[in-house]
Enzyme design. Structure first.
Site, PDB file in Angstrom:
ATOM      1  CB  SER A 241     -94.121  20.802 -58.372  1.00 55.68           C
ATOM      2  OG  SER A 241     -94.186  20.454 -59.519  1.00 55.68           O
ATOM      3  CG  HIS A 271     -91.069  16.714 -59.285  1.00 53.92           C
ATOM      4  ND1 HIS A 271     -91.766  16.045 -60.109  1.00 53.92           N
ATOM      5  CD2 HIS A 271     -91.889  17.671 -58.335  1.00 53.92           C
ATOM      6  CE1 HIS A 271     -92.748  17.333 -60.657  1.00 53.92           C
ATOM      7  NE2 HIS A 271     -92.636  18.137 -59.133  1.00 53.92           N
ATOM      8  CG  HIS A 317     -93.648   9.790 -65.287  1.00 56.69           C
ATOM      9  ND1 HIS A 317     -95.102   9.453 -64.623  1.00 56.69           N
ATOM     10  CD2 HIS A 317     -93.285  10.761 -65.476  1.00 56.69           C
ATOM     11  CE1 HIS A 317     -95.040  10.982 -64.581  1.00 56.69           C
ATOM     12  NE2 HIS A 317     -93.663  11.597 -64.833  1.00 56.69           N
ATOM     13  NE  ARG A 326     -93.518  16.118 -69.587  1.00 55.27           N
ATOM     14  CZ  ARG A 326     -93.799  15.844 -68.456  1.00 55.27           C
ATOM     15  NH1 ARG A 326     -93.354  17.244 -67.419  1.00 55.27           N
ATOM     16  NH2 ARG A 326     -93.567  14.687 -67.523  1.00 55.27           N
ATOM     17  CG  ASP A 372     -86.740  16.261 -65.215  1.00 48.40           C
ATOM     18  OD1 ASP A 372     -86.673  17.346 -66.038  1.00 48.40           O
ATOM     19  OD2 ASP A 372     -87.534  15.698 -64.627  1.00 48.40           O
TER      20      ASP A 372
HETATM   21  N1  HAX Z   1     -83.208   3.949 -62.855  1.00 48.95           N
HETATM   22  C1  HAX Z   1     -83.279   2.643 -62.414  1.00 48.95           C
HETATM   23  N2  HAX Z   1     -84.013   2.371 -61.283  1.00 48.95           N
HETATM   24  C2  HAX Z   1     -85.138   2.890 -61.049  1.00 48.95           C
HETATM   25  C3  HAX Z   1     -85.503   3.781 -62.277  1.00 48.95           C
HETATM   26  C4  HAX Z   1     -84.222   4.508 -62.893  1.00 48.95           C
HETATM   27  N3  HAX Z   1     -84.378   5.683 -63.577  1.00 48.95           N
HETATM   28  N4  HAX Z   1     -86.397   4.231 -62.004  1.00 48.95           N
HETATM   29  C5  HAX Z   1     -87.637   3.542 -61.337  1.00 48.95           C
HETATM   30  N5  HAX Z   1     -86.079   3.237 -60.461  1.00 48.95           N
HETATM   31  C6  HAX Z   1     -86.839   1.780 -59.841  1.00 48.95           C
HETATM   32  C7  HAX Z   1     -87.007   2.083 -58.246  1.00 48.95           C
HETATM   33  O1  HAX Z   1     -85.831   3.045 -57.716  1.00 48.95           O
HETATM   34  C8  HAX Z   1     -87.741   1.206 -57.892  1.00 48.95           C
HETATM   35  O2  HAX Z   1     -86.810   0.480 -56.841  1.00 48.95           O
HETATM   36  P1  HAX Z   1     -87.080  -0.001 -55.647  1.00 48.95           P
HETATM   37  O3  HAX Z   1     -87.570  -1.229 -55.520  1.00 48.95           O
HETATM   38  O4  HAX Z   1     -85.258  -0.298 -55.148  1.00 48.95           O
HETATM   39  O5  HAX Z   1     -87.114   1.233 -54.576  1.00 48.95           O
HETATM   40  C9  HAX Z   1     -88.368   0.624 -58.545  1.00 48.95           C
HETATM   41  O6  HAX Z   1     -87.577   0.511 -60.053  1.00 48.95           O
HETATM   42  C10 HAX Z   1     -89.639   1.019 -58.975  1.00 48.95           C
HETATM   43  O7  HAX Z   1     -89.679   2.485 -59.297  1.00 48.95           O
HETATM   44  P2  HAX Z   1     -90.748   2.775 -60.112  1.00 48.95           P
HETATM   45  O8  HAX Z   1     -92.920   2.543 -59.057  1.00 48.95           O
HETATM   46  O9  HAX Z   1     -91.020   1.552 -61.197  1.00 48.95           O
HETATM   47  O10 HAX Z   1     -90.999   4.236 -59.953  1.00 48.95           O
HETATM   48  P3  HAX Z   1     -91.592   5.485 -58.867  1.00 48.95           P
HETATM   49  O11 HAX Z   1     -92.622   5.282 -59.492  1.00 48.95           O
HETATM   50  O12 HAX Z   1     -91.571   4.837 -57.711  1.00 48.95           O
HETATM   51  O13 HAX Z   1     -90.832   6.477 -59.575  1.00 48.95           O
HETATM   52  C11 HAX Z   1     -89.676   7.777 -60.511  1.00 48.95           C
HETATM   53  C12 HAX Z   1     -90.907   7.439 -60.132  1.00 48.95           C
HETATM   54  C13 HAX Z   1     -89.704   8.961 -61.576  1.00 48.95           C
HETATM   55  C14 HAX Z   1     -88.881   9.352 -59.367  1.00 48.95           C
HETATM   56  C15 HAX Z   1     -88.125   7.317 -60.557  1.00 48.95           C
HETATM   57  O14 HAX Z   1     -88.404   6.149 -62.282  1.00 48.95           O
HETATM   58  C16 HAX Z   1     -86.909   7.837 -60.567  1.00 48.95           C
HETATM   59  O15 HAX Z   1     -86.023   7.545 -60.048  1.00 48.95           O
HETATM   60  N6  HAX Z   1     -86.351   8.261 -62.442  1.00 48.95           N
HETATM   61  C17 HAX Z   1     -85.358   8.618 -62.027  1.00 48.95           C
HETATM   62  C18 HAX Z   1     -85.655  10.156 -61.363  1.00 48.95           C
HETATM   63  C19 HAX Z   1     -85.909  10.787 -62.380  1.00 48.95           C
HETATM   64  O16 HAX Z   1     -86.549  10.806 -63.581  1.00 48.95           O
HETATM   65  N7  HAX Z   1     -86.616  11.976 -61.806  1.00 48.95           N
HETATM   66  C20 HAX Z   1     -87.854  12.666 -62.780  1.00 48.95           C
HETATM   67  C21 HAX Z   1     -88.968  12.068 -62.958  1.00 48.95           C
HETATM   68  C22 HAX Z   1     -89.865  13.338 -63.828  1.00 48.95           C
HETATM   69  C23 HAX Z   1     -90.381  13.792 -62.854  1.00 48.95           C
HETATM   70  O17 HAX Z   1     -91.369  13.607 -62.128  1.00 48.95           O
HETATM   71  N8  HAX Z   1     -89.623  15.268 -63.544  1.00 48.95           N
HETATM   72  O18 HAX Z   1     -90.451  16.493 -62.677  1.00 48.95           O
END
Ligand code: HAX
Length: 433
Positions: A241, A271, A317, A326, A372
């Site tokens: 964002s 996000h 994250h 937070r 979140d």
């Molecule tokens: N559950 C299961 N698998 C997860 C995970 C979770 N909560 N978080 C990361 N992973 C997986 C990823 O999908 C990725 O898998 P692949 O290799 O198969 O693609 C792997 O672990 C490595 O990811 P990462 O490097 O640890 O995480 P990223 O930086 O790529 O992504 C995210 C960060 C927040 C998008 C990710 O942790 C996620 O999808 N979390 C769940 C959704 C979520 O809570 N989003 C809100 C984040 C906070 C925010 O921005 N708020 O606005």
């Protein structure tokens, strides 16, 4: 000129001079290198943009102009009789780098109140959007619909020195921030409450008034709103964002275009939309397991979620490698105000088992909860039962940080963004070399 604007104007020159001399004298100093994995992997960790308002440490979490969340909760001015910081104060801090006094914050509250009324055409546009349109879509459309009000766009068309860009950008940002709680609560009441609207209360602060216009009068909910709107406001510049707002603004698009774009990024489930996904998922957990689950049931449920190829929403994250402060601030709020809430108990039970499971699963780099994972449970407790609306609260808060940054972007004359992309063939050739 308001004292906030005056203060900002006075802090400009030293910052401009500093940045100019850095670029002139140290322009060739390397601050980052990029690997193949980073090029394919969302540019994680590449240091290639400047945001002044906040900085994120992977372990300690966010610092807003150097202050962490417990410090902000202590030092920022509060509403009369309240304990939580006022969002007006975080805007003042992010913009100027200095903690505001009570009077400074009162002045921002008053200025936002004066700028807050919504034009009739905006109401007509919001009315025309079908009720089953996601509230984030309505929110983004509402912000964009106001673009014709942009002072920046008008002044730019009339001809404006680059040194002056920040001034109409400041005006646009103040006008937008003033109106966001009204736009958001209009959408809420239209979508969920039979189009019955609640007029603003001129005696309330920005966050308290937002709670009031949504229709929840509990004083503790008003406190929650203030805390929520402070802690979601900024998370340095690389999140989607913030980065989107900055990127779109870098073309000299005005604040309406830029913020609306940023909100579209916030609306993704990885996000900001994660907050509604968390609550929906927690309700499923509760329903499938017949109430607050025990540890064994929860362990199995989380594994089933992961084995189905789904993420555990609210965990992980891109930058953080510890429990999000937070999350902790919201947990403290819950422990104080709603310790016996059933959903809070589920949130807490998940916190006890999820990090170990995610570690064992071995994929997520950060097994800890993010912001979140907690927010929906608090909103629900006070009666915001419509999960789809949760990201709109986040959006109104995030606007504080990204608009403060956008004013700085124009004040410092930051360039249009244009990184160099490469092809897989190019990478292949590089590797062969
Ligand atoms: N559950 C299961 N698998 C997860 C995970 C979770 N909560 N978080 C990361 N992973 C997986 C990823 O999908 C990725 O898998 P692949 O290799 O198969 O693609 C792997 O672990 C490595 O990811 P990462 O490097 O640890 O995480 P990223 O930086 O790529 O992504 C995210 C960060 C927040 C998008 C990710 O942790 C996620 O999808 N979390 C769940 C959704 C979520 O809570 N989003 C809100 C984040 C906070 C925010 O921005 N708020 O606005």
């Amino acid at each position: 000129m308001s004292s906030l604007k005056e203060k900002f104007a006075s802090s400009l020159e030293p910052m401009r001079a500093k940045v100019k001399s850095f670029v002139k004298e140290h322009g060739d100093t390397k601050i980052s290198e990029v690997t193949v994995a980073q090029a394919y992997g969302g540019m994680r960790g590449v240091k290639c943009m400047v945001t002044e308002t906040s900085a994120l440490d992977p372990v300690e979490g966010i610092r807003f102009r150097g202050f962490n969340i417990p410090e902000l909760r202590e030092k920022l001015p509060k509403a009369p009789g309240g304990e939580e910081p006022l969002p007006e104060g975080i805007f003042y801090l992010l913009l100027t780098g200095e903690l505001p006094s009570e009077d400074d914050v009162k002045e921002v509250t008053e200025e936002w109140r004066q700028r807050s009324s919504l034009p009739d055409y905006l109401i007509d546009i919001l009315k025309a959007i079908p009720k089953d349109t996601h509230p984030m879509t309505q929110f983004s459309q509402g912000i964009l619909a106001l673009q014709k009000e942009s002072i920046f766009a008008k002044k730019y068309r009339e001809g404006l020195s680059k040194m002056e860009y920040w001034d109409p950008m400041y005006e646009d940002a103040m006008n937008i921030l003033a109106k966001l709680p009204l736009i958001a609560s209009y959408i809420y009441r239209k979508t969920y409450k039979n189009d019955e609207h609640i007029p603003p209360d001129p005696n309330l602060d920005w966050g308290g008034n937002f709670a009031h216009m949504v229709g929840i009068e509990d004083e503790i909910f008003k406190e929650l709103m203030r805390l929520y709107l402070v802690i979601h406001s900024d998370h340095e510049g690389g999140n989607v964002s913030a980065h989107t707002t900055h990127l779109v603004g870098s073309t000299l698009s005005d604040a309406y275009y830029a913020l609306s774009a940023g909100m579209n990024g916030l609306a993704g489930p990885l996000h900001g939309l994660a907050n509604q996904e968390v609550l929906r998922w927690i309700m499923e957990v509760k329903e499938d397991l017949g109430g607050v689950p025990d540890k064994e049931q929860l362990v199995k449920y989380l594994w089933d979620t992961l084995k189905a190829g789904k993420v555990i929403p609210g965990y992980g994250h891109a930058v953080l490698r510890q429990t999000d402060p937070r999350y902790m601030a919201q947990r403290e709020f819950a422990l104080k105000h709603l310790p016996d809430d059933e959903i809070f108990k589920v949130v807490s039970a998940i916190y006890e088992v999820a990090p170990d499971i995610l570690r064992e699963h071995g994929k997520a780099k950060n097994p800890w909860p993010n912001v979140d994972a907690h927010s929906g449970c608090l909103l629900l407790h006070y009666g915001v039962t419509e999960y789809d609306f949760y990201t709109v609260f986040f959006g109104a808060s995030r606007a504080i940080g990204v608009l403060a940054s956008l004013i700085w972007d124009r004040a410092l004359g930051l360039s249009i963004e244009r990184p160099k992309s490469i092809t897989t063939d190019w990478i292949e050739a590089q590797i062969k070399k």
